[in-house]
Structure formats: structure tokens, C-alpha cells
Scaffold this motif. Structure first.
Motif, PDB file in Angstrom:
ATOM      1  N   ASP A  55      27.611  -2.794 106.811  1.00  0.00           N
ATOM      2  CA  ASP A  55      27.388  -2.458 105.403  1.00  0.00           C
ATOM      3  C   ASP A  55      28.703  -2.451 104.631  1.00  0.00           C
ATOM      4  OD1 ASP A  55      24.637  -0.060 105.795  1.00  0.00           O
ATOM      5  OD2 ASP A  55      24.713  -2.258 105.751  1.00  0.00           O
TER       6      ASP A  55
ATOM      7  N   GLN B 298      30.090  -5.898 104.009  1.00  0.00           N
ATOM      8  CA  GLN B 298      29.421  -6.607 102.922  1.00  0.00           C
ATOM      9  C   GLN B 298      29.868  -6.085 101.569  1.00  0.00           C
ATOM     10  OE1 GLN B 298      25.069  -7.482 103.707  1.00  0.00           O
ATOM     11  NE2 GLN B 298      25.558  -6.238 105.485  1.00  0.00           N
TER      12      GLN B 298
ATOM     13  N   ILE C  49      27.846 -12.269 113.683  1.00  0.00           N
ATOM     14  CA  ILE C  49      26.496 -12.808 113.836  1.00  0.00           C
ATOM     15  C   ILE C  49      26.461 -14.104 114.649  1.00  0.00           C
ATOM     16  CG2 ILE C  49      25.549 -11.733 111.775  1.00  0.00           C
ATOM     17  CD1 ILE C  49      25.886 -14.378 110.313  1.00  0.00           C
TER      18      ILE C  49
ATOM     19  N   LYS D 121      23.815 -15.066 117.598  1.00  0.00           N
ATOM     20  CA  LYS D 121      22.802 -14.006 117.659  1.00  0.00           C
ATOM     21  C   LYS D 121      21.454 -14.543 117.186  1.00  0.00           C
ATOM     22  CE  LYS D 121      25.628 -10.638 118.778  1.00  0.00           C
ATOM     23  NZ  LYS D 121      25.795 -10.427 120.204  1.00  0.00           N
TER      24      LYS D 121
ATOM     25  N   PRO E 236      17.803 -14.627 115.176  1.00  0.00           N
ATOM     26  CA  PRO E 236      17.438 -14.275 113.795  1.00  0.00           C
ATOM     27  C   PRO E 236      17.009 -12.813 113.650  1.00  0.00           C
ATOM     28  CG  PRO E 236      16.456 -16.363 114.409  1.00  0.00           C
ATOM     29  CD  PRO E 236      17.074 -15.794 115.644  1.00  0.00           C
TER      30      PRO E 236
ATOM     31  N   VAL F 147      20.113 -10.799 113.344  1.00  0.00           N
ATOM     32  CA  VAL F 147      20.777 -11.026 112.061  1.00  0.00           C
ATOM     33  C   VAL F 147      20.010 -10.333 110.931  1.00  0.00           C
ATOM     34  CG1 VAL F 147      21.494 -12.775 110.391  1.00  0.00           C
ATOM     35  CG2 VAL F 147      21.773 -13.208 112.821  1.00  0.00           C
ATOM     36  N   ARG F 148      18.688 -10.395 110.992  1.00  0.00           N
ATOM     37  CA  ARG F 148      17.882  -9.725 109.957  1.00  0.00           C
ATOM     38  C   ARG F 148      18.158  -8.233 109.973  1.00  0.00           C
ATOM     39  NH1 ARG F 148      12.854 -12.327 111.983  1.00  0.00           N
ATOM     40  NH2 ARG F 148      12.715 -14.359 110.949  1.00  0.00           N
TER      41      ARG F 148
ATOM     42  N   PHE G 212      21.662  -7.317 108.601  1.00  0.00           N
ATOM     43  CA  PHE G 212      21.805  -7.500 107.163  1.00  0.00           C
ATOM     44  C   PHE G 212      20.662  -6.896 106.364  1.00  0.00           C
ATOM     45  CE2 PHE G 212      25.542  -9.634 107.550  1.00  0.00           C
ATOM     46  CZ  PHE G 212      25.508 -10.948 107.993  1.00  0.00           C
ATOM     47  N   ASN G 213      19.732  -6.267 107.032  1.00  0.00           N
ATOM     48  CA  ASN G 213      18.567  -5.713 106.339  1.00  0.00           C
ATOM     49  C   ASN G 213      17.807  -6.758 105.544  1.00  0.00           C
ATOM     50  OD1 ASN G 213      18.514  -2.936 107.012  1.00  0.00           O
ATOM     51  ND2 ASN G 213      20.366  -2.657 105.796  1.00  0.00           N
ATOM     52  N   ILE G 214      17.632  -7.909 106.154  1.00  0.00           N
ATOM     53  CA  ILE G 214      16.885  -8.962 105.463  1.00  0.00           C
ATOM     54  C   ILE G 214      15.415  -8.818 105.814  1.00  0.00           C
ATOM     55  CG2 ILE G 214      16.522 -11.458 105.262  1.00  0.00           C
ATOM     56  CD1 ILE G 214      19.406 -11.881 106.015  1.00  0.00           C
ATOM     57  N   GLU G 215      14.595  -8.860 104.807  1.00  0.00           N
ATOM     58  CA  GLU G 215      13.160  -8.756 105.078  1.00  0.00           C
ATOM     59  C   GLU G 215      12.599 -10.152 105.308  1.00  0.00           C
ATOM     60  OE1 GLU G 215      10.878  -6.496 102.169  1.00  0.00           O
ATOM     61  OE2 GLU G 215       9.193  -7.788 102.732  1.00  0.00           O
ATOM     62  N   ASN G 216      11.861 -10.266 106.383  1.00  0.00           N
ATOM     63  CA  ASN G 216      11.296 -11.571 106.714  1.00  0.00           C
ATOM     64  C   ASN G 216      10.014 -11.806 105.914  1.00  0.00           C
ATOM     65  OD1 ASN G 216      10.387 -13.906 107.826  1.00  0.00           O
ATOM     66  ND2 ASN G 216      10.055 -13.092 109.887  1.00  0.00           N
ATOM     67  N   ASP G 217      10.112 -12.643 104.915  1.00  0.00           N
ATOM     68  CA  ASP G 217       8.915 -12.886 104.104  1.00  0.00           C
ATOM     69  C   ASP G 217       8.222 -14.197 104.446  1.00  0.00           C
ATOM     70  OD1 ASP G 217      10.677 -13.901 101.049  1.00  0.00           O
ATOM     71  OD2 ASP G 217      11.008 -14.347 103.178  1.00  0.00           O
ATOM     72  N   HIS G 218       8.526 -14.706 105.644  1.00  0.00           N
ATOM     73  CA  HIS G 218       7.779 -15.880 106.116  1.00  0.00           C
ATOM     74  C   HIS G 218       6.457 -15.420 106.712  1.00  0.00           C
ATOM     75  CE1 HIS G 218      11.639 -18.360 106.618  1.00  0.00           C
ATOM     76  NE2 HIS G 218      10.879 -19.013 105.780  1.00  0.00           N
TER      77      HIS G 218
ATOM     78  N   ASP H 264      19.673  -5.394 102.290  1.00  0.00           N
ATOM     79  CA  ASP H 264      19.852  -6.808 102.011  1.00  0.00           C
ATOM     80  C   ASP H 264      20.838  -7.155 100.906  1.00  0.00           C
ATOM     81  OD1 ASP H 264      17.639  -9.696 101.660  1.00  0.00           O
ATOM     82  OD2 ASP H 264      19.717  -9.452 102.268  1.00  0.00           O
ATOM     83  N   MET H 265      22.070  -6.688 101.091  1.00  0.00           N
ATOM     84  CA  MET H 265      23.102  -7.073 100.137  1.00  0.00           C
ATOM     85  C   MET H 265      23.474  -8.522 100.339  1.00  0.00           C
ATOM     86  SD  MET H 265      25.691  -4.007 100.568  1.00  0.00           S
ATOM     87  CE  MET H 265      25.181  -3.695 102.232  1.00  0.00           C
ATOM     88  N   ILE H 266      23.387  -8.936 101.612  1.00  0.00           N
ATOM     89  CA  ILE H 266      23.943 -10.250 101.922  1.00  0.00           C
ATOM     90  C   ILE H 266      23.235 -11.350 101.152  1.00  0.00           C
ATOM     91  CG2 ILE H 266      22.550 -10.764 103.991  1.00  0.00           C
ATOM     92  CD1 ILE H 266      25.960 -11.394 104.661  1.00  0.00           C
TER      93      ILE H 266
ATOM     94  N   ARG I 295      19.625 -21.967 112.466  1.00  0.00           N
ATOM     95  CA  ARG I 295      18.735 -20.831 112.745  1.00  0.00           C
ATOM     96  C   ARG I 295      18.518 -19.935 111.534  1.00  0.00           C
ATOM     97  NH1 ARG I 295      21.203 -20.287 117.628  1.00  0.00           N
ATOM     98  NH2 ARG I 295      22.445 -18.490 116.990  1.00  0.00           N
TER      99      ARG I 295
ATOM    100  N   LEU J 116      15.336 -16.852 108.646  1.00  0.00           N
ATOM    101  CA  LEU J 116      15.589 -15.447 108.294  1.00  0.00           C
ATOM    102  C   LEU J 116      14.637 -14.948 107.215  1.00  0.00           C
ATOM    103  CD1 LEU J 116      19.502 -15.300 108.220  1.00  0.00           C
ATOM    104  CD2 LEU J 116      17.982 -14.303 109.926  1.00  0.00           C
TER     105      LEU J 116
ATOM    106  N   THR K 168      12.500 -16.582 103.305  1.00  0.00           N
ATOM    107  CA  THR K 168      12.258 -17.799 102.511  1.00  0.00           C
ATOM    108  C   THR K 168      13.485 -18.202 101.696  1.00  0.00           C
ATOM    109  OG1 THR K 168      11.243 -16.454 100.791  1.00  0.00           O
ATOM    110  CG2 THR K 168       9.751 -17.549 102.338  1.00  0.00           C
TER     111      THR K 168
END
Lengths: 154, 502
Positions: free
Chosen positions: A85, A88, A114, A117, A119, A122-123, A126-132, B20-22, B44, B48, B50
Motif C-alpha cells: 500500500d 503504491q 509481483i 506470481k 493473478p 496480484v489481485r 493490489f486489491n483488484i476486484e475481479n470483474d470478469h 485498488d489504487m494501482i 497474465r 486480473l 476487465t
């Protein structure tokens, strides 16, 4: 580890020519640590080979090693202290304040954390939400199968 | 770095839930992070979220490799993986338009020639500067597609196409400056010639481990060429088919490196610009007639007589040893040669070839000489005409380096002989010395104690004898051998230049 870099200016290479003709290719970052070289670059922007008439090749080699080492060691120590965090947020700060050296260091640190590593990892990091949708993701994984072979188990 | 955030953005992001700052970083910054990762990782990121799906395709440098088959998979599965990768690259090339450097490196497995052609065709619409293709199997055939003429920015091409390569007559690489051809089997002589004549601005050419079935002669006639490196398999030749001729007609050639079997005949034509050359020709097989080999090497050396710096292996010189067949007095004079390095390719401590005195008679301006061991021929009695001291000793030689020095009587005598006759000597270096103290004592006893420096370290020691106090305190302006890798003094010996063990 990393392949050839893209055209980011901080990775541009410069050639320094010692008094005895020995040539050294260095990154712009490193060259800029030498204020004399920096002044030369400021005067003639497009220059690629900079003469260093007072320094023998063997001494210039040592100087360059020193700069590289202090940079690498410092960077390594520096980046160890921060969690993802912070890294970033620091990167956002460095970007806003336009400090290219720090941006480069932080980008490298983030990339290192990363590399190789999955996905999922990595998600999480980075706290990425997977919207797939599951179907979409499955399709992508199939298409890009090559990229998913041999990844670190988290 | 492309992309900057405004202060309100930062504020907003920080105030936001810190998730999700990145993904909110400017695209340029994200791309820069991706550019620091291997291509596999970069691809890859497409899963992650869309937002990341197509981001990776905006990069400009890609390195796709499958360096070896996965052993826990069947051959079919491996074949499948390879096809999958080629399809992936194809899709990338069609979707993106900003690829600048592309490398595809696949272990030896059959690939679909059409897929490869189609890839190359898709790549032609990018401003590609660097392309490396390393794939295929030797027995498959492949014809290089015409579309290479559309590659307007291609500066550097590495063709590691292991196929039997057929090259069309109108192939053209309009901007190509550097070409590496490795592991290719050329279908015929015309193919080779067409490839070379299709490179109007080529400056560097490397031919590495190519196969020349049914080819008797190739001609490297490229007037823009500055650097030529030839590395062919050193394994034994077993029949007449392997006796090949390579004509080198390159008036602007500065640097030449030849490492191959001695049955290959080089015909240098008009190499008036040549600065440095590296030669290693050996015949381990003993199947090639000695006379033929000797003539080939004689011809090559004669054609290199304008060179300033020459790296040559002892093995190559040894092929000239039979003086009844080849008269070394007929060698032209090397008027520009100032640096001569003789070294052993395999066994490092093999004695310096007895051919060296003949060569030194043709190098009147020699300043620096590196040899594996002392030249015993000069000790065979000074009145022997055959082994009289070369004139460069008295007129120009400044530095002598002996790679292996054991300290026996003959060797000390050789050093004394040198010191007595070399008017311009600055420095003698004796490397890989074992009994340092002994040798220093011996040198002292013949009156040489003053400017002798012994450097011991890491299992290997050396002794340096300087001529004068100023040489001892500050080495002369010429680059020190420690910077060998960077120095302009050392020619492009590259891989085989393993001089100083430290």
C-alpha cells in the motif's frame, strides 16, 4: 529478470568516454549523479557520447561502480521497508511531484514483488476486484495458456 | 514517465477506500511497471480485471519463449503449447500496432510454416526495430516471405530458423544494419547470395553454426559491412562435401572473426580497411590434407595484412608448421600490425608455436605481443639465421606478456634476451607464475631487481618488470588489460579471449 525496457527516459543509455578512449555505457540516472555530466547534458540534449577528458578509463570504471552500488544498495534497503500500500501511495506521490528517480525505484520495487506470481496473488496484493465472469476468465486463460505455465505456487 | 496525476486525483484516491489504487495510476505508469516484468507475467495481467484485459498489448517490447519442452507432458501436448503461443503472438500483432522489439524463441520442435509466415506478415505493419525468430527443426523446409521489404524500421534481425531455408530472389531488408543467422541450413548457393544482396545497408553480419549442404562457395560481398563474425562447427569434416570456400569482399570491413574447421577456405578480397581480426582454425580430425590446410591459412593471413590488431590461436599457427609445403617468407608484411595476441583455444598452457618467429619477421611495427609461453626457438643459438631476433624487437616492441611462466632456466634466459635487445621496452608481464619468490630472486641475481612488481592473488600470480621508474609508478596511457573487455585495444575476440585469470 526484466527484458529490455521501453522508452522511459530514466532508462536511456549514455556513453561516457574516458581520457584514454575507453567507453562506458551507463544509464542516464547513473550519469546524472555526476553533476559535471549533468551540466553537459543540459547544454546539449541529444548528445550520446560525453567526453571525460580528465579521467582515465580505469578510474571512471571505479566511479561508475560506486554510483551503481550505492544506488542499488540504497534502493534495496529503501524498498524493503514499505508494504505494498505504501509503495503504491509513494508512487502516486513521486508521480505527482515528478521525481523520476524515485518513480523508477518504486516501479522496480512493485514489479519485483509481483514477478512470477499468479493473478490471484496480484489481485490480493493490489486489491483488484475481479470483474470478469467465470466464462470470460476461463476463455482468457485458455487463449493465453502459455503465460500460465510454470507460475509460482503462492 | 508518461502520465501525471493532478493533486485532486491524489486526494480523491487517498480519500477513497484504499482499495485498488494501482488500477487508478495513470496508464503510462502502469505500463512502465509492466515493462519491467517478463512477457509471461505481462500477458497474465489480462485476467486480473476487465480494465487490465488489453493493457499489456500497449507495450512495445515482447519476449516470448518456450526454451525447452515440458517433460511432464507428451509430445502432442508440447506441440499444442507451441501452436497456442504462435496463435497468441499472431493475435497480439494483429491487435496492436506499436510493437518495436519482438523475440520468439522456441525449442526444437516442428512448427507450422504458414503460421510463421503469417506472423511475419502481421509484424510488417508495426515499426519493428528488432526481431528475433528462433524456431523450427532441421529437416523441415521454409521459404522466407517477401514481406520483409515492408519492414521499414527493422535494424536488427536474428534468424535462428533451424529449417532448410529457401530465400526468394527479390528479398529485401531496406534498413537492416545487423543480421545474425544461426543454425540455418541453406537450401542452395543462390539462397545465400540472395540473402546477402538483399541487405543494402548491412553493417554487421554473424554466421553462427550454419549448415551448408551441397554448397561449395559462398560470397560475402557487402560493401557496407563493418563487422563479420563466422563461427562454424569445429567438428571434424569427413568428406569432400565439407570443403567450402568463403569469399569475403568487403572494402569497409573493420573487424573479422573466423572460428571454424581449417578445411574452410577463406578468400579475402580487398580488405583495405580492416582494423582487427580474430582467427581460430583447427583441424582435429587429421583427415584434411595438411598441405590444403596450410595453404588456406596462408591465404587468409595474407589477405589480412592491413590489420592493426590480430588475435590468433596457437592451433592455427601450428597448421603452418611444415615449412617444406608453405614458405612463410612469402607472407606479405603486416605494416600496420601493432598488437599480436597468440593464445591457446583448448589447453591453455601448450607451448607457443615454432611458427611464431616466421610471423614476427613480417611485423616490423609490432608494439604489444602476447604469447602463451616463451619462444624457445630464439634460444637455439643466436647465430641460427632461421631464428634470429625479429627487427620489431629493436624498433618498436614495447610490451611482452607471457601467459605461462614457470621460472626455469630457459625462460629466464629468454627474458634476458628480450631485455638486452628491446630498445623500446616498457613492460614485460609474466602471468600464472607459480614460484613468485624464486623468480623474483633469479631476476634480482641478473640485475633486474629494481622495477619488478609481483601481484599475488586468487590462486594466480604475476610478475611485472618495468623499464623505468615512470612506468612503474603510473602505467602508460594505453588501456590496462584489466579493462580488456571495454578497451578499444582488444579486438572482437569475444568468447575466446580468456587471458587473465585473477
Amino acid at each position: 529478470m526484466a527484458e529490455e525496457k521501453s522508452q522511459a527516459s530514466s532508462s536511456k543509455m549514455l556513453t561516457l568516454k574516458a581520457s584514454d578512449g575507453v567507453l562506458f555505457e551507463v544509464e542516464l540516472n547513473i550519469a546524472k549523479e555526476m553533476k559535471t555530466v549533468q551540466a553537459y547534458i543540459d547544454d546539449c540534449e541529444d548528445i550520446e557520447t560525453i567526453p571525460i577528458p580528465n579521467v582515465l578509463g580505469k578510474h571512471l570504471a571505479i566511479v561508475i561502480e560506486y554510483i551503481k552500488k550505492t544506488n542499488e544498495e540504497y534502493d534495496a534497503e529503501f524498498e524493503k521497508q514499505w508494504n505494498m500500500d505504501d509503495l503504491q501511495l509513494l508512487l502516486l506521490a513521486a508521480n505527482y511531484l515528478n521525481i523520476s528517480g524515485l518513480q523508477e525505484c518504486l516501479c522496480k520495487a512493485i514489479a519485483k514483488r509481483i514477478e512470477n506470481k499468479s493473478p490471484e496473488y496480484v489481485r490480493k496484493v493490489f486489491n483488484i476486484e475481479n470483474d470478469h465472469s467465470p466464462e470470460e476468465e476461463a476463455k482468457l486463460r485458455k487463449e493465453y495458456k502459455w503465460a500460465f505455465e510454470g507460475v509460482d505456487k503462492d | 514517465m508518461a502520465g501525471k496525476i493532478s493533486s485532486t486525483d491524489v486526494h480523491h484516491i487517498q480519500g477513497h477506500n484504499v482499495d485498488d489504487m494501482i488500477s487508478d495510476l495513470p496508464e503510462g505508469v502502469l505500463l512502465h511497471i509492466l515493462s519491467l516484468l517478463p512477457t509471461k507475467d505481462v500477458v497474465r495481467t489480462s485476467v486480473l480485471a476487465t480494465k487490465w484485459r488489453h493493457l499489456w498489448t500497449y507495450l512495445s517490447v515482447f519476449d516470448f519463449k518456450i526454451p525447452y519442452p515440458l517433460y511432464n507432458k507428451s509430445k502432442d501436448q508440447n506441440q499444442n503449447s507451441v501452436n497456442c503461443l504462435l496463435d497468441l503472438v499472431g493475435r497480439l500483432l494483429r491487435k496492436s500496432n506499436c510493437v518495436e522489439r519482438l523475440s520468439i524463441d522456441i525449442f526444437e520442435i516442428a512448427v507450422d510454416g504458414d503460421k510463421v509466415s503469417s506472423l511475419i506478415s502481421s509484424a510488417s505493419k508495426h515499426k519493428l526495430q528488432y526481431l528475433k525468430l528462433s524456431l523450427g527443426v532441421p529437416n523441415d523446409k521454409f521459404a522466407l516471405p517477401h514481406c520483409f521489404s515492408a519492414f521499414e524500421s527493422l535494424n536488427e534481425l536474428c534468424l535462428g530458423l533451424k529449417f532448410t531455408l529457401c530465400i526468394p530472389s527479390d528479398i529485401c531488408f531496406p534498413s537492416l544494419k545487423k543480421l545474425v543467422v544461426s543454425d540455418v541450413t541453406f537450401a542452395n548457393e543462390e539462397s545465400v547470395q540472395q540473402l546477402f544482396s538483399g541487405c543494402p545497408v548491412l553493417q554487421e553480419l554473424t554466421l553462427y553454426n550454419c549448415y551448408w549442404e551441397n554448397i561449395e562457395q559462398i560470397s560475402v560481398a557487402i560493401s557496407t559491412l563493418r563487422k563479420l563474425t563466422i563461427y562454424f562447427d569445429l567438428c571434424c569434416v569427413d568428406d569432400e562435401d565439407d570443403y567450402m570456400t568463403v569469399m569475403i569482399d568487403a572494402v569497409n570491413l573493420l573487424s573479422l572473426s573466423c572460428t571454424c574447421h581449417a578445411a574452410i577456405r577463406f578468400i579475402p578480397v580487398n580488405l583495405t580497411s580492416i582494423v582487427d581480426a580474430h582467427v581460430h582454425l583447427e583441424d582435429d580430425s587429421q583427415l584434411v590434407p595438411v598441405l590444403y590446410v596450410a595453404h588456406c591459412i596462408f591465404e587468409l593471413l595474407s589477405g589480412l595484412n592491413n590489420v592493426k590488431s590480430l588475435d590468433i590461436t596457437n592451433d592455427t599457427l601450428e597448421c603452418l608448421i611444415d615449412r617444406t609445403e608453405v614458405d612463410l617468407n612469402l607472407l606479405p608484411t603486416f605494416h600496420n600490425l601493432t598488437h599480436l595476441y597468440v593464445y591457446n583455444f583448448t589447453d591453455e598452457s601448450t607451448a607457443t608455436s615454432g611458427v611464431l618467429p616466421d610471423i614476427l619477421r613480417k611485423t616490423p611495427k609490432l608494439e604489444v605481443l602476447y604469447i602463451p609461453t616463451v619462444v624457445r626457438e630464439y634460444l637455439d643459438g643466436e647465430d641460427s639465421l632461421l631464428n634470429s631476433l625479429p627487427c620489431c624487437l629493436k624498433s618498436s616492441l614495447k610490451r611482452l606478456h607471457i601467459l605461462y611462466f614457470f621460472g626455469d632456466e630457459d625462460e629466464i634466459e629468454f627474458v634476458m634476451l628480450f631485455l638486452k635487445n628491446a630498445s623500446f621496452f616498457r613492460e614485460i608481464q609474466l602471468a600464472n607464475v607459480e614460484k613468485v619468490a624464486d623468480i623474483q630472486d633469479q631476476l634480482q641475481s641478473v640485475g633486474l631487481g629494481t622495477y619488478v612488481e609481483a601481484c599475488c592473488g586468487l590462486g594466480h600470480s604475476r610478475i611485472i618488470i618495468f623499464n623505468s621508474p615512470s612506468d612503474y609508478e603510473s602505467p602508460d596511457d594505453e588501456s590496462d588489460e584489466d579493462e580488456g573487455a571495454n578497451s578499444g585495444v582488444f579486438p572482437g575476440a569475444g568468447v575466446f579471449f580468456c587471458w587473465f585469470c585473477r
